[in-house]
Design a protein around this motif. Structure first.
Motif, short mmCIF file in Angstrom:
data_model
loop_
_atom_site.label_atom_id
_atom_site.label_comp_id
_atom_site.label_asym_id
_atom_site.label_seq_id
_atom_site.Cartn_x
_atom_site.Cartn_y
_atom_site.Cartn_z
N GLN A 96 1.66 20.64 -58.13
CA GLN A 96 0.92 19.66 -57.33
C GLN A 96 0.53 20.20 -55.96
OE1 GLN A 96 0.12 16.51 -58.62
NE2 GLN A 96 0.89 17.57 -60.45
N ARG A 97 0.80 21.48 -55.72
CA ARG A 97 0.54 21.99 -54.37
C ARG A 97 -0.19 23.33 -54.41
NH1 ARG A 97 3.81 26.31 -53.93
NH2 ARG A 97 5.85 26.22 -54.94
N GLN A 98 -0.57 23.79 -53.20
CA GLN A 98 -1.23 25.09 -53.07
C GLN A 98 -0.22 26.19 -53.39
OE1 GLN A 98 -3.96 25.24 -49.75
NE2 GLN A 98 -3.34 27.32 -49.26
N ALA A 99 -0.65 27.18 -54.16
CA ALA A 99 0.30 28.21 -54.61
C ALA A 99 0.89 29.02 -53.45
CB ALA A 99 -0.38 29.14 -55.61
N VAL A 100 0.03 29.38 -52.50
CA VAL A 100 0.52 30.15 -51.34
C VAL A 100 0.17 29.37 -50.09
CG1 VAL A 100 0.35 32.31 -50.05
CG2 VAL A 100 0.24 32.34 -52.55
N ARG B 67 19.71 34.51 -55.03
CA ARG B 67 19.65 33.52 -53.96
C ARG B 67 19.97 32.12 -54.50
NH1 ARG B 67 14.61 30.91 -53.13
NH2 ARG B 67 14.47 29.90 -51.10
N ILE B 68 20.83 31.39 -53.79
CA ILE B 68 21.11 30.00 -54.17
C ILE B 68 19.95 29.15 -53.63
CG2 ILE B 68 22.68 28.05 -53.83
CD1 ILE B 68 24.96 30.02 -53.76
N PRO B 69 19.24 28.42 -54.49
CA PRO B 69 17.98 27.80 -54.05
C PRO B 69 18.16 26.49 -53.29
CG PRO B 69 18.29 27.43 -56.38
CD PRO B 69 19.47 28.20 -55.93
N PHE B 70 19.15 26.42 -52.44
CA PHE B 70 19.20 25.31 -51.48
C PHE B 70 19.96 25.78 -50.24
CE2 PHE B 70 23.62 23.97 -52.08
CZ PHE B 70 23.91 24.40 -53.37
N ASP C 266 14.53 15.35 -52.88
CA ASP C 266 13.29 15.56 -53.65
C ASP C 266 12.93 17.04 -53.74
OD1 ASP C 266 12.98 12.95 -54.21
OD2 ASP C 266 11.64 12.53 -52.52
N ALA C 267 12.03 17.35 -54.66
CA ALA C 267 11.59 18.73 -54.87
C ALA C 267 11.03 19.32 -53.58
CB ALA C 267 10.52 18.77 -55.95
N ALA C 268 11.47 20.53 -53.24
CA ALA C 268 10.98 21.28 -52.07
C ALA C 268 11.01 20.47 -50.78
CB ALA C 268 9.57 21.78 -52.34
N GLN C 269 12.01 19.58 -50.67
CA GLN C 269 12.12 18.74 -49.47
C GLN C 269 13.46 18.97 -48.80
OE1 GLN C 269 9.68 16.80 -48.15
NE2 GLN C 269 8.43 17.71 -49.76
N ALA C 270 13.54 18.58 -47.53
CA ALA C 270 14.81 18.64 -46.81
C ALA C 270 15.21 17.20 -46.47
CB ALA C 270 14.64 19.43 -45.54
N ARG C 271 16.52 16.92 -46.51
CA ARG C 271 16.96 15.55 -46.22
C ARG C 271 18.19 15.57 -45.31
NH1 ARG C 271 19.23 11.12 -50.52
NH2 ARG C 271 19.95 9.70 -48.90
N THR D 272 13.91 24.18 -54.60
CA THR D 272 13.41 24.25 -55.99
C THR D 272 12.22 23.30 -56.14
OG1 THR D 272 14.71 22.42 -56.88
CG2 THR D 272 15.78 24.56 -56.79
N GLU D 273 11.59 23.39 -57.29
CA GLU D 273 10.39 22.59 -57.54
C GLU D 273 10.71 21.26 -58.24
OE1 GLU D 273 7.28 23.46 -56.73
OE2 GLU D 273 7.60 25.52 -56.12
N SER D 274 12.04 20.90 -58.31
CA SER D 274 12.39 19.62 -58.95
C SER D 274 13.44 18.91 -58.10
CB SER D 274 12.94 19.89 -60.36
OG SER D 274 13.98 20.84 -60.26
N PRO D 275 13.56 17.56 -58.22
CA PRO D 275 14.58 16.83 -57.45
C PRO D 275 15.97 17.31 -57.86
CG PRO D 275 13.04 15.32 -58.52
CD PRO D 275 12.78 16.66 -59.09
N GLN D 276 16.88 17.34 -56.91
CA GLN D 276 18.22 17.85 -57.20
C GLN D 276 19.27 16.90 -56.65
OE1 GLN D 276 18.92 20.51 -59.00
NE2 GLN D 276 16.82 21.30 -59.15
N LYS D 277 20.39 16.80 -57.41
CA LYS D 277 21.53 16.01 -56.93
C LYS D 277 22.59 16.98 -56.41
CE LYS D 277 23.26 12.58 -59.48
NZ LYS D 277 24.07 12.03 -60.60
N PHE D 278 23.18 16.64 -55.23
CA PHE D 278 24.20 17.52 -54.65
C PHE D 278 25.49 16.72 -54.44
CE2 PHE D 278 20.10 19.25 -53.38
CZ PHE D 278 20.23 20.58 -53.75
N ARG D 279 26.64 17.37 -54.70
CA ARG D 279 27.94 16.74 -54.48
C ARG D 279 28.57 17.33 -53.23
NH1 ARG D 279 28.80 17.94 -60.11
NH2 ARG D 279 27.94 16.21 -61.30
N LEU D 280 29.08 16.43 -52.38
CA LEU D 280 29.66 16.88 -51.12
C LEU D 280 31.17 16.77 -51.17
CD1 LEU D 280 27.32 14.92 -48.66
CD2 LEU D 280 26.89 17.07 -49.84
N ASP D 281 31.84 17.72 -50.55
CA ASP D 281 33.30 17.66 -50.43
C ASP D 281 33.68 18.31 -49.12
OD1 ASP D 281 35.83 17.02 -51.05
OD2 ASP D 281 35.99 18.27 -52.86
#
Ligand code: SF4
Ligand code: SF4
Length: 483
Positions: free
Chosen positions: A72-76, A373-376, A435-440, A408-417
Protein backbone atom coordinates in the motif's frame (compact mmCIF):
# COMPACT_ATOMS: atom_id res chain seq x y z
CA UNK A 1 46.93 45.47 -13.85
CA UNK A 2 50.11 47.57 -13.89
CA UNK A 3 52.78 46.57 -16.40
CA UNK A 4 56.35 46.33 -14.98
CA UNK A 5 58.51 49.32 -16.02
CA UNK A 6 61.71 48.83 -18.00
CA UNK A 7 64.56 50.85 -16.38
CA UNK A 8 66.26 53.49 -18.55
CA UNK A 9 70.03 53.33 -19.27
CA UNK A 10 70.82 56.40 -17.09
CA UNK A 11 69.38 54.84 -13.93
CA UNK A 12 71.81 53.60 -11.29
CA UNK A 13 71.92 49.97 -10.23
CA UNK A 14 70.30 50.83 -6.87
CA UNK A 15 67.58 52.79 -8.57
CA UNK A 16 67.05 49.89 -10.93
CA UNK A 17 66.70 47.50 -8.01
CA UNK A 18 64.30 49.87 -6.25
CA UNK A 19 62.25 50.39 -9.38
CA UNK A 20 62.07 46.67 -9.99
CA UNK A 21 61.04 46.02 -6.43
CA UNK A 22 58.43 48.76 -6.49
CA UNK A 23 57.04 47.55 -9.81
CA UNK A 24 56.85 44.03 -8.36
CA UNK A 25 54.90 45.42 -5.42
CA UNK A 26 52.55 47.27 -7.74
CA UNK A 27 52.00 44.37 -10.12
CA UNK A 28 48.76 42.46 -9.63
CA UNK A 29 49.05 38.79 -10.32
CA UNK A 30 45.80 37.16 -11.25
CA UNK A 31 45.37 33.75 -9.68
CA UNK A 32 42.48 32.95 -11.98
CA UNK A 33 42.24 32.55 -15.71
CA UNK A 34 39.14 33.67 -17.52
CA UNK A 35 36.83 30.76 -18.21
CA UNK A 36 36.78 29.68 -21.82
CA UNK A 37 33.63 27.92 -22.89
CA UNK A 38 34.20 24.36 -23.99
CA UNK A 39 32.25 23.01 -26.96
CA UNK A 40 32.71 19.23 -26.76
CA UNK A 41 32.38 17.50 -30.10
CA UNK A 42 30.03 14.51 -30.27
CA UNK A 43 31.70 11.13 -30.30
CA UNK A 44 30.67 7.54 -30.80
CA UNK A 45 32.44 4.34 -29.89
CA UNK A 46 32.77 1.68 -27.22
CA UNK A 47 33.22 4.04 -24.27
CA UNK A 48 30.50 6.42 -25.46
CA UNK A 49 28.15 3.41 -25.59
CA UNK A 50 29.12 2.42 -22.07
CA UNK A 51 28.51 5.96 -20.86
CA UNK A 52 25.08 6.11 -22.47
CA UNK A 53 24.34 2.69 -21.00
CA UNK A 54 25.07 4.10 -17.54
CA UNK A 55 23.05 7.24 -18.28
CA UNK A 56 20.01 5.07 -19.06
CA UNK A 57 20.58 2.72 -16.15
CA UNK A 58 21.13 5.39 -13.48
CA UNK A 59 18.25 7.54 -14.71
CA UNK A 60 15.92 4.56 -14.99
CA UNK A 61 16.63 3.90 -11.32
CA UNK A 62 16.47 7.56 -10.27
CA UNK A 63 13.35 8.60 -12.20
CA UNK A 64 11.60 5.22 -11.93
CA UNK A 65 12.18 4.10 -8.35
CA UNK A 66 9.84 6.58 -6.60
CA UNK A 67 6.93 5.41 -8.79
CA UNK A 68 7.24 1.77 -7.71
CA UNK A 69 4.65 0.57 -5.22
CA UNK A 70 5.21 -1.99 -2.45
CA UNK A 71 1.88 -3.13 -1.02
CA UNK A 72 0.00 0.00 0.00
CA UNK A 73 3.00 2.31 0.00
CA UNK A 74 5.87 3.68 -2.08
CA UNK A 75 8.60 1.05 -2.41
CA UNK A 76 11.48 3.43 -1.63
CA UNK A 77 10.61 6.33 0.63
CA UNK A 78 12.75 8.24 3.11
CA UNK A 79 10.02 9.61 5.35
CA UNK A 80 11.93 12.13 7.45
CA UNK A 81 8.80 13.46 9.16
CA UNK A 82 7.83 10.04 10.49
CA UNK A 83 11.54 9.22 10.95
CA UNK A 84 11.21 6.01 8.94
CA UNK A 85 12.98 4.76 5.81
CA UNK A 86 11.18 2.27 3.58
CA UNK A 87 13.31 0.29 1.13
CA UNK A 88 11.05 -2.33 -0.45
CA UNK A 89 10.35 -4.84 2.39
CA UNK A 90 12.77 -3.18 4.79
CA UNK A 91 11.51 -0.63 7.32
CA UNK A 92 14.34 1.25 9.03
CA UNK A 93 14.09 3.47 12.10
CA UNK A 94 16.66 6.05 13.33
CA UNK A 95 18.02 3.26 15.56
CA UNK A 96 19.08 1.46 12.36
CA UNK A 97 21.50 4.27 11.52
CA UNK A 98 24.30 1.70 11.59
CA UNK A 99 23.07 0.34 8.24
CA UNK A 100 23.34 3.77 6.66
CA UNK A 101 26.87 4.00 8.04
CA UNK A 102 27.58 0.56 6.57
CA UNK A 103 26.24 1.69 3.20
CA UNK A 104 28.49 4.76 3.23
CA UNK A 105 31.51 2.61 4.15
CA UNK A 106 30.68 0.22 1.29
CA UNK A 107 30.34 3.15 -1.15
CA UNK A 108 33.66 4.65 -0.06
CA UNK A 109 35.49 1.31 -0.24
CA UNK A 110 33.99 0.55 -3.66
CA UNK A 111 35.20 3.94 -4.87
CA UNK A 112 38.72 3.20 -3.56
CA UNK A 113 38.68 -0.24 -5.18
CA UNK A 114 37.40 0.86 -8.58
CA UNK A 115 39.79 3.81 -8.63
CA UNK A 116 42.78 1.63 -7.76
CA UNK A 117 41.83 -0.80 -10.55
CA UNK A 118 40.61 1.49 -13.31
CA UNK A 119 40.94 5.14 -12.33
CA UNK A 120 37.99 7.48 -12.40
CA UNK A 121 35.34 5.01 -13.54
CA UNK A 122 32.74 6.69 -11.35
CA UNK A 123 33.54 10.15 -12.75
CA UNK A 124 33.55 9.07 -16.38
CA UNK A 125 30.40 6.97 -16.39
CA UNK A 126 28.07 7.21 -13.42
CA UNK A 127 28.61 10.48 -11.52
CA UNK A 128 25.45 12.65 -11.66
CA UNK A 129 27.56 15.54 -12.96
CA UNK A 130 28.69 13.44 -15.94
CA UNK A 131 25.26 11.92 -16.49
CA UNK A 132 23.32 15.21 -16.47
CA UNK A 133 25.98 17.01 -18.49
CA UNK A 134 25.63 14.25 -21.09
CA UNK A 135 21.83 14.69 -21.16
CA UNK A 136 22.05 18.49 -21.35
CA UNK A 137 24.72 18.28 -24.06
CA UNK A 138 22.55 15.91 -26.06
CA UNK A 139 19.69 18.45 -25.94
CA UNK A 140 22.13 21.22 -26.89
CA UNK A 141 23.37 19.24 -29.90
CA UNK A 142 19.83 18.44 -31.04
CA UNK A 143 18.85 22.12 -30.93
CA UNK A 144 22.07 23.91 -31.81
CA UNK A 145 24.12 21.36 -33.73
CA UNK A 146 27.54 19.87 -33.09
CA UNK A 147 30.67 21.70 -31.93
CA UNK A 148 31.44 23.78 -35.02
CA UNK A 149 27.81 24.85 -35.56
CA UNK A 150 27.50 25.87 -31.89
CA UNK A 151 30.75 27.82 -31.99
CA UNK A 152 29.74 29.57 -35.19
CA UNK A 153 26.28 30.44 -33.88
CA UNK A 154 27.61 31.78 -30.59
CA UNK A 155 29.88 34.11 -32.56
CA UNK A 156 27.01 35.43 -34.68
CA UNK A 157 24.61 38.28 -33.92
CA UNK A 158 21.16 37.38 -32.57
CA UNK A 159 18.63 36.34 -35.18
CA UNK A 160 15.16 34.80 -35.03
CA UNK A 161 16.63 31.36 -35.73
CA UNK A 162 19.32 31.70 -33.05
CA UNK A 163 16.71 32.89 -30.53
CA UNK A 164 14.33 30.02 -31.37
CA UNK A 165 17.09 27.42 -30.99
CA UNK A 166 18.39 28.86 -27.73
CA UNK A 167 14.86 29.28 -26.33
CA UNK A 168 14.01 25.67 -27.26
CA UNK A 169 17.15 24.45 -25.53
CA UNK A 170 16.38 26.48 -22.41
CA UNK A 171 12.83 25.15 -22.33
CA UNK A 172 14.05 21.54 -22.45
CA UNK A 173 16.86 22.16 -19.95
CA UNK A 174 14.46 23.75 -17.46
CA UNK A 175 11.92 20.93 -17.98
CA UNK A 176 14.52 18.23 -17.31
CA UNK A 177 15.86 20.16 -14.30
CA UNK A 178 12.38 20.64 -12.79
CA UNK A 179 11.48 16.99 -13.31
CA UNK A 180 14.77 16.02 -11.65
CA UNK A 181 14.04 18.29 -8.66
CA UNK A 182 10.51 16.92 -8.39
CA UNK A 183 11.81 13.33 -8.53
CA UNK A 184 14.42 14.04 -5.87
CA UNK A 185 11.79 15.34 -3.44
CA UNK A 186 9.62 12.33 -4.41
CA UNK A 187 12.08 10.14 -2.47
CA UNK A 188 11.13 12.02 0.72
CA UNK A 189 7.44 12.79 0.17
CA UNK A 190 5.24 10.15 -1.54
CA UNK A 191 5.63 11.13 -5.19
CA UNK A 192 1.99 10.65 -6.20
CA UNK A 193 0.89 12.86 -3.33
CA UNK A 194 3.59 15.36 -4.30
CA UNK A 195 2.34 15.36 -7.90
CA UNK A 196 -1.21 16.09 -6.73
CA UNK A 197 0.12 18.90 -4.52
CA UNK A 198 2.03 20.40 -7.46
CA UNK A 199 -1.11 20.37 -9.63
CA UNK A 200 -3.01 22.48 -7.11
CA UNK A 201 0.16 24.39 -6.12
CA UNK A 202 0.03 23.35 -2.48
CA UNK A 203 3.60 22.35 -1.78
CA UNK A 204 4.90 22.97 1.70
CA UNK A 205 7.66 25.58 2.01
CA UNK A 206 10.36 22.90 2.41
CA UNK A 207 9.11 20.84 -0.50
CA UNK A 208 9.04 23.90 -2.71
CA UNK A 209 12.52 24.93 -1.58
CA UNK A 210 14.03 21.52 -2.33
CA UNK A 211 12.27 21.07 -5.70
CA UNK A 212 13.58 24.44 -6.89
CA UNK A 213 16.99 24.15 -5.24
CA UNK A 214 17.68 20.72 -6.75
CA UNK A 215 16.33 21.84 -10.13
CA UNK A 216 18.48 24.95 -10.06
CA UNK A 217 21.57 22.95 -9.08
CA UNK A 218 20.93 20.47 -11.92
CA UNK A 219 20.35 23.27 -14.44
CA UNK A 220 23.39 25.28 -13.38
CA UNK A 221 25.80 22.37 -12.98
CA UNK A 222 24.87 20.47 -16.14
CA UNK A 223 24.01 23.45 -18.33
CA UNK A 224 26.70 25.95 -17.47
CA UNK A 225 29.30 24.91 -14.90
CA UNK A 226 29.93 21.48 -16.46
CA UNK A 227 33.67 20.68 -16.37
CA UNK A 228 34.25 23.42 -13.77
CA UNK A 229 32.42 21.30 -11.19
CA UNK A 230 34.92 18.49 -11.83
CA UNK A 231 37.95 20.77 -11.99
CA UNK A 232 37.31 23.19 -9.14
CA UNK A 233 34.46 21.98 -6.94
CA UNK A 234 34.66 18.21 -6.63
CA UNK A 235 37.05 17.08 -3.88
CA UNK A 236 37.34 13.59 -5.35
CA UNK A 237 39.41 14.87 -8.29
CA UNK A 238 41.99 16.10 -5.79
CA UNK A 239 42.50 12.99 -3.71
CA UNK A 240 42.15 10.38 -6.44
CA UNK A 241 45.89 10.48 -7.19
CA UNK A 242 46.51 8.95 -3.75
CA UNK A 243 44.70 5.83 -4.99
CA UNK A 244 46.55 5.58 -8.30
CA UNK A 245 49.70 3.60 -8.88
CA UNK A 246 51.57 2.65 -12.04
CA UNK A 247 49.31 -0.41 -12.51
CA UNK A 248 46.05 1.57 -12.43
CA UNK A 249 44.15 1.52 -15.70
CA UNK A 250 43.88 5.05 -17.06
CA UNK A 251 43.11 6.63 -20.41
CA UNK A 252 46.57 7.14 -21.78
CA UNK A 253 48.34 8.27 -24.95
CA UNK A 254 51.07 6.00 -26.25
CA UNK A 255 53.80 8.62 -26.72
CA UNK A 256 56.32 6.15 -28.08
CA UNK A 257 53.96 5.12 -30.84
CA UNK A 258 52.37 8.52 -31.50
CA UNK A 259 55.41 10.82 -31.64
CA UNK A 260 56.66 12.66 -33.55
CA UNK A 261 53.15 13.70 -34.44
CA UNK A 262 52.26 15.40 -37.69
CA UNK A 263 49.76 15.67 -40.52
CA UNK A 264 50.22 13.40 -43.52
CA UNK A 265 48.15 11.96 -46.33
CA UNK A 266 46.38 8.68 -45.82
CA UNK A 267 48.58 6.99 -48.37
CA UNK A 268 51.88 8.27 -46.97
CA UNK A 269 54.16 5.92 -45.06
CA UNK A 270 54.77 7.49 -41.63
CA UNK A 271 58.08 5.62 -41.26
CA UNK A 272 59.43 7.26 -44.41
CA UNK A 273 58.28 10.67 -43.19
CA UNK A 274 59.80 10.02 -39.78
CA UNK A 275 56.40 10.39 -38.10
CA UNK A 276 54.58 8.46 -35.40
CA UNK A 277 50.93 7.43 -35.54
CA UNK A 278 49.45 10.70 -34.25
CA UNK A 279 48.18 12.72 -37.20
CA UNK A 280 47.81 15.79 -34.96
CA UNK A 281 44.14 16.15 -35.93
CA UNK A 282 43.28 17.62 -32.50
CA UNK A 283 40.05 15.60 -32.36
CA UNK A 284 40.99 14.11 -28.98
CA UNK A 285 41.06 17.64 -27.57
CA UNK A 286 37.80 18.63 -29.29
CA UNK A 287 35.80 15.74 -27.81
CA UNK A 288 37.24 16.15 -24.32
CA UNK A 289 34.54 17.40 -21.92
CA UNK A 290 37.20 19.09 -19.78
CA UNK A 291 39.08 20.52 -22.76
CA UNK A 292 42.47 18.94 -22.03
CA UNK A 293 45.02 17.31 -24.33
CA UNK A 294 45.57 13.69 -23.32
CA UNK A 295 48.87 13.75 -25.21
CA UNK A 296 50.35 15.87 -22.40
CA UNK A 297 50.06 12.90 -20.04
CA UNK A 298 47.96 12.16 -16.97
CA UNK A 299 46.24 15.31 -15.72
CA UNK A 300 43.95 15.76 -12.73
CA UNK A 301 41.29 17.30 -15.02
CA UNK A 302 40.89 13.99 -16.88
CA UNK A 303 37.67 12.33 -15.74
CA UNK A 304 38.54 9.08 -17.55
CA UNK A 305 35.53 9.21 -19.88
CA UNK A 306 37.35 7.56 -22.79
CA UNK A 307 35.96 10.02 -25.38
CA UNK A 308 39.47 10.74 -26.67
CA UNK A 309 40.13 6.99 -27.01
CA UNK A 310 36.91 6.54 -29.00
CA UNK A 311 37.62 9.38 -31.41
CA UNK A 312 41.27 8.46 -31.85
CA UNK A 313 40.22 4.92 -32.79
CA UNK A 314 38.02 6.34 -35.56
CA UNK A 315 41.00 8.37 -36.80
CA UNK A 316 43.24 5.28 -36.70
CA UNK A 317 40.59 3.33 -38.63
CA UNK A 318 40.47 6.02 -41.32
CA UNK A 319 44.23 6.10 -41.60
CA UNK A 320 44.44 2.30 -41.69
CA UNK A 321 46.58 2.20 -38.50
CA UNK A 322 46.12 -0.10 -35.54
CA UNK A 323 43.65 1.13 -32.93
CA UNK A 324 44.68 2.05 -29.39
CA UNK A 325 47.01 5.03 -29.80
CA UNK A 326 44.86 6.48 -27.00
CA UNK A 327 43.57 3.63 -24.86
CA UNK A 328 42.83 2.30 -21.41
CA UNK A 329 46.15 1.01 -20.17
CA UNK A 330 48.54 1.37 -17.25
CA UNK A 331 51.70 3.44 -17.03
CA UNK A 332 53.76 0.26 -16.55
CA UNK A 333 52.03 -1.49 -19.45
CA UNK A 334 52.69 1.36 -21.88
CA UNK A 335 56.32 1.65 -20.79
CA UNK A 336 57.04 -2.07 -20.82
CA UNK A 337 54.83 -3.04 -23.77
CA UNK A 338 52.72 -5.47 -21.76
CA UNK A 339 50.11 -7.68 -23.34
CA UNK A 340 46.50 -7.61 -22.23
CA UNK A 341 46.93 -10.72 -20.04
CA UNK A 342 49.96 -9.14 -18.35
CA UNK A 343 47.86 -6.04 -17.58
CA UNK A 344 45.06 -8.19 -16.17
CA UNK A 345 47.61 -10.14 -14.11
CA UNK A 346 48.72 -6.90 -12.44
CA UNK A 347 45.18 -6.00 -11.39
CA UNK A 348 45.39 -8.42 -8.47
CA UNK A 349 48.08 -6.57 -6.53
CA UNK A 350 48.25 -6.14 -2.74
CA UNK A 351 46.34 -2.85 -2.46
CA UNK A 352 43.52 -4.18 -4.67
CA UNK A 353 43.35 -7.41 -2.68
CA UNK A 354 43.28 -5.47 0.61
CA UNK A 355 40.49 -3.15 -0.61
CA UNK A 356 38.56 -6.18 -1.97
CA UNK A 357 38.86 -8.19 1.24
CA UNK A 358 37.78 -5.27 3.46
CA UNK A 359 34.89 -4.52 1.10
CA UNK A 360 33.79 -8.17 0.99
CA UNK A 361 34.01 -8.33 4.80
CA UNK A 362 31.86 -5.22 5.28
CA UNK A 363 29.29 -6.39 2.69
CA UNK A 364 29.00 -9.84 4.32
CA UNK A 365 28.76 -8.30 7.82
CA UNK A 366 26.04 -5.95 6.63
CA UNK A 367 23.97 -8.72 5.01
CA UNK A 368 24.38 -11.06 7.99
CA UNK A 369 23.40 -8.28 10.37
CA UNK A 370 20.34 -7.43 8.23
CA UNK A 371 19.33 -11.10 8.04
CA UNK A 372 19.65 -11.57 11.82
CA UNK A 373 18.05 -8.25 12.67
CA UNK A 374 15.06 -8.44 15.04
CA UNK A 375 12.38 -6.49 13.15
CA UNK A 376 11.17 -4.35 16.02
CA UNK A 377 12.74 -1.78 18.33
CA UNK A 378 11.95 -0.59 21.83
CA UNK A 379 12.76 2.61 23.68
CA UNK A 380 12.12 2.81 27.44
CA UNK A 381 11.64 6.22 29.02
CA UNK A 382 10.95 6.81 32.72
CA UNK A 383 7.91 9.00 33.24
CA UNK A 384 9.63 11.89 35.03
CA UNK A 385 6.34 13.58 35.88
CA UNK A 386 5.43 10.70 38.21
CA UNK A 387 8.19 9.67 40.59
CA UNK A 388 7.83 6.59 42.78
CA UNK A 389 4.48 6.42 44.54
CA UNK A 390 2.96 4.24 47.23
CA UNK A 391 -0.01 2.12 46.10
CA UNK A 392 -2.18 -0.57 47.75
CA UNK A 393 -0.70 -3.67 49.44
CA UNK A 394 2.40 -1.73 50.55
CA UNK A 395 3.67 -1.68 47.04
CA UNK A 396 5.62 0.98 45.22
CA UNK A 397 4.72 1.95 41.67
CA UNK A 398 6.86 3.56 38.93
CA UNK A 399 5.54 4.65 35.55
CA UNK A 400 7.44 4.02 32.32
CA UNK A 401 6.73 4.92 28.73
CA UNK A 402 7.70 2.30 26.16
CA UNK A 403 7.92 3.11 22.46
CA UNK A 404 7.55 -0.09 20.43
CA UNK A 405 8.49 0.23 16.76
CA UNK A 406 7.17 -2.45 14.45
CA UNK A 407 9.53 -2.76 11.46
CA UNK A 408 7.46 -5.41 9.68
CA UNK A 409 4.76 -5.07 7.06
CA UNK A 410 2.03 -6.66 9.26
CA UNK A 411 0.42 -5.84 12.66
CA UNK A 412 2.27 -7.48 15.54
CA UNK A 413 1.40 -8.42 19.11
CA UNK A 414 4.11 -7.95 21.76
CA UNK A 415 4.29 -9.37 25.32
CA UNK A 416 5.87 -7.26 28.02
CA UNK A 417 7.62 -8.48 31.14
CA UNK A 418 9.93 -6.99 33.74
CA UNK A 419 12.57 -8.40 36.10
CA UNK A 420 15.39 -7.32 38.42
CA UNK A 421 13.74 -7.00 41.88
CA UNK A 422 12.00 -9.80 43.82
CA UNK A 423 8.22 -9.45 43.39
CA UNK A 424 8.55 -6.90 40.53
CA UNK A 425 5.57 -7.07 38.12
CA UNK A 426 3.69 -5.13 35.47
CA UNK A 427 0.32 -3.94 36.77
CA UNK A 428 -0.97 -2.54 33.45
CA UNK A 429 -1.68 -4.17 30.06
CA UNK A 430 0.96 -6.81 29.29
CA UNK A 431 0.11 -7.34 25.65
CA UNK A 432 0.37 -4.59 23.06
CA UNK A 433 -0.70 -4.54 19.41
CA UNK A 434 1.30 -2.35 17.01
CA UNK A 435 0.17 -1.71 13.44
CA UNK A 436 2.32 -2.58 10.43
CA UNK A 437 5.42 -0.34 10.10
CA UNK A 438 4.16 1.87 12.93
CA UNK A 439 5.51 2.97 16.29
CA UNK A 440 3.34 3.07 19.42
CA UNK A 441 3.87 4.60 22.85
CA UNK A 442 2.44 2.67 25.81
CA UNK A 443 2.40 3.61 29.50
CA UNK A 444 3.52 0.74 31.72
CA UNK A 445 2.84 0.64 35.49
CA UNK A 446 5.51 -1.39 37.27
CA UNK A 447 5.07 -2.37 40.92
CA UNK A 448 7.46 -3.81 43.51
CA UNK A 449 7.11 -4.56 47.26
CA UNK A 450 8.10 -1.44 49.29
CA UNK A 451 11.56 -1.80 50.86
CA UNK A 452 12.85 1.21 52.79
CA UNK A 453 16.08 -0.53 53.79
CA UNK A 454 17.25 -1.20 50.20
CA UNK A 455 18.88 1.21 47.75
CA UNK A 456 16.75 4.07 46.40
CA UNK A 457 17.48 3.21 42.78
CA UNK A 458 17.61 -0.35 41.49
CA UNK A 459 18.34 -1.58 37.95
CA UNK A 460 15.55 -3.48 36.21
CA UNK A 461 15.10 -5.05 32.77
CA UNK A 462 12.09 -4.96 30.47
CA UNK A 463 11.68 -7.84 28.10
CA UNK A 464 9.58 -7.37 24.98
CA UNK A 465 8.77 -10.51 23.04
CA UNK A 466 6.98 -10.84 19.74
CA UNK A 467 3.97 -13.15 19.98
CA UNK A 468 4.62 -14.35 16.42
CA UNK A 469 8.19 -15.46 17.16
CA UNK A 470 10.07 -12.54 15.62
CA UNK A 471 12.37 -12.38 18.63
CA UNK A 472 12.83 -10.92 22.07
CA UNK A 473 14.49 -7.67 23.16
CA UNK A 474 15.67 -6.60 26.58
CA UNK A 475 15.96 -2.96 27.68
CA UNK A 476 17.49 -1.56 30.87
CA UNK A 477 15.95 1.00 33.19
CA UNK A 478 15.89 1.87 36.90
CA UNK A 479 13.18 1.47 39.55
CA UNK A 480 12.99 4.16 42.26
CA UNK A 481 11.89 3.63 45.86
CA UNK A 482 10.30 6.58 47.66
CA UNK A 483 12.21 8.33 50.50
S1 SF4 B 1 42.84 11.96 -32.00
FE1 SF4 B 1 44.57 10.56 -32.03
S2 SF4 B 1 45.58 11.09 -33.93
FE2 SF4 B 1 44.22 12.80 -33.52
S3 SF4 B 1 45.50 14.23 -32.39
FE3 SF4 B 1 44.49 12.95 -30.88
S4 SF4 B 1 45.97 11.33 -30.48
FE4 SF4 B 1 46.59 12.30 -32.39
S1 SF4 C 1 41.41 13.38 -21.64
FE1 SF4 C 1 40.11 11.84 -22.63
S2 SF4 C 1 39.41 10.51 -20.97
FE2 SF4 C 1 40.22 12.39 -20.04
S3 SF4 C 1 38.42 13.68 -19.79
FE3 SF4 C 1 39.36 14.24 -21.75
S4 SF4 C 1 38.30 12.95 -23.25
FE4 SF4 C 1 37.84 12.09 -21.24
Amino acid sequence: MTAPQTPGPAESTGATANAASSSRDDAEVSLYIAHQKIYPRSVSGVFANWRWGFVFLTQLVFYGLPWLEWGQRQAVLFDLTARRFYIFGLVLYPQDFIYLTGLLVISALSLFLFTAVAGRLWCGYACPQTVYTEIFLWIERKLEGDRSARMRRDGQAWSAEKFARKAGKQFLWVSVALWTGFTFVGFFTPIRQLGAQVLVWQLSAWEMFWVFFYSFATYGNAGYLREQVCKYMCPYARFQSAMYDHDTLIVTYDTERGEPRGARSRKADPAQLGLGSCVDCDLCVQVCPTGIDIRKGLQYECIGCGACADVCDTVMDKMGYARGLVRYSTQNAVKQHWTRSQIVGHIFRPRVLIYSSILAGVVVAMFVSLALRIPFKVDVVRDRAVMARQVEDDKVENLFRLQIMNATESPQKFRLDVSGIPGLAIASEREVMVDAAQARWVVVNVRAPGDESGPRSQPIHFSIESASGLGKLSEKSVFLMPR
